[in-house]
Motif scaffolding. Structure first.
Motif, PDB file in Angstrom:
ATOM      1  N   LYS A   1       0.826  -1.209   0.000  1.00 24.61           N
ATOM      2  CA  LYS A   1       0.000   0.000   0.000  1.00 24.61           C
ATOM      3  C   LYS A   1       0.858   1.256   0.000  1.00 24.61           C
TER       4      LYS A   1
ATOM      5  N   SER B   1       1.336   4.594  -2.714  1.00 23.79           N
ATOM      6  CA  SER B   1       0.844   5.851  -2.143  1.00 23.79           C
ATOM      7  C   SER B   1       1.061   7.060  -3.051  1.00 23.79           C
TER       8      SER B   1
ATOM      9  N   GLN C   1      -2.110   6.795  -8.528  1.00 21.65           N
ATOM     10  CA  GLN C   1      -3.572   6.934  -8.520  1.00 21.65           C
ATOM     11  C   GLN C   1      -4.264   5.584  -8.345  1.00 21.65           C
TER      12      GLN C   1
ATOM     13  N   PRO D   1      -5.581   2.471  -6.250  1.00 19.07           N
ATOM     14  CA  PRO D   1      -5.959   2.136  -4.870  1.00 19.07           C
ATOM     15  C   PRO D   1      -5.449   0.756  -4.472  1.00 19.07           C
TER      16      PRO D   1
ATOM     17  N   GLU E   1      -7.078  -1.509  -3.177  1.00 20.11           N
ATOM     18  CA  GLU E   1      -8.103  -2.503  -3.510  1.00 20.11           C
ATOM     19  C   GLU E   1      -7.813  -3.220  -4.822  1.00 20.11           C
TER      20      GLU E   1
END
Length: 244
Positions: free
Chosen positions: A170, A174, A177, A179, A181
């Motif tokens: 993650k 960062s 763009q 995510p 998910e």
């Protein structure tokens, strides 16, 4: 049978919830007041036939010491603590260790597939612990401290460290763009594969292929994240050294 669960953290809360779903009433007790210099009035240890201690390892001995019930069955839920934490004043004692990650914010409703590892001071205690575990799960195994300690470490690698990998993934995303998910289908598929093949067979990626050019390029990309870069290099080297 009266059951007292001492420790209202993640494990204790989930056990209290799990037994309730099976129609078994338990009393959930906060452990911290029990070892305070002056326990609050009315905040002592309840009478019970079974005491299940779900406190942190470093606090277990102190909490066990304030419970005086020699006829009761005393169980801790630690993967690392020895059964000897229960002294001679507790002749009926053992371990009830569920290999699962617990959270107070997401209680587990279905326990049937969660493995439980048990140990008892004697054969009668083992039988009693087995019967108690059967209320929640069908997957019950006897395991001594040697095996439980190694199982706990294996769980750290399989769960805690894999979660750290998700956190690092993650962080790498960062400044994009994209995510986090977007990684979930990959994470789910990776976890599903080891149900059907060994971890060695399921391994993929540039290090598995021996693609040192890609590894070098990705190492440079990770230069803004020195800790992640260090982990990346170490894990890549391990995979490279264990390719078939």
């Amino acid at each position: 049978m009266k059951i007292a669960i001492i420790g209202a953290g993640s494990v204790g809360t989930n056990l209290h919830h799990a037994f309730a779903l099976k129609g078994v009433r338990t009393e959930l007790v906060h452990a911290r007041p029990l070892t305070a210099p002056r326990p609050p009035e009315g905040g002592g240890v309840p009478e019970a036939d079974v005491y299940i201690y779900t406190v942190a390892d470093h606090a277990l001995r102190d909490v066990v010491a304030v419970v005086h019930a020699p006829k009761a069955l005393h169980l801790h839920t630690s993967g690392s603590m020895p059964i000897e934490v229960f002294g001679e004043d507790k002749p009926h004692a053992g371990v009830l260790y569920f290999l699962q990650s617990f959270s107070r914010t997401k209680l587990i409703d279905e326990w049937g597939s969660i493995p439980c590892f048990i140990e008892g001071k004697n054969i009668d205690d083992v039988a009693a612990i087995y019967s108690l575990a059967q209320v929640l799960t069908e997957r019950i195994y006897e395991a001594n401290q040697h095996d439980r300690e190694r199982l706990h470490i294996a769980g750290v690698f399989a769960n805690n460290y894999s979660n750290l990998m998700y956190r690092m993934a993650k962080e790498v995303l960062s400044d994009t763009q994209i995510p986090f998910e977007a990684l979930l289908p990959l994470i789910d598929n990776t976890a599903a594969k080891v149900h059907a093949m060994s971890p060695q067979e399921a391994q993929t990626g540039p290090a598995k292929r021996g693609d040192v050019a890609v590894i070098a390029h990705q190492r440079e990309i990770l230069s803004p994240y020195p800790e992640i870069q260090e982990v990346y290099c170490l894990l890549s080297e391990i995979i490279l050294n264990h390719r078939e």
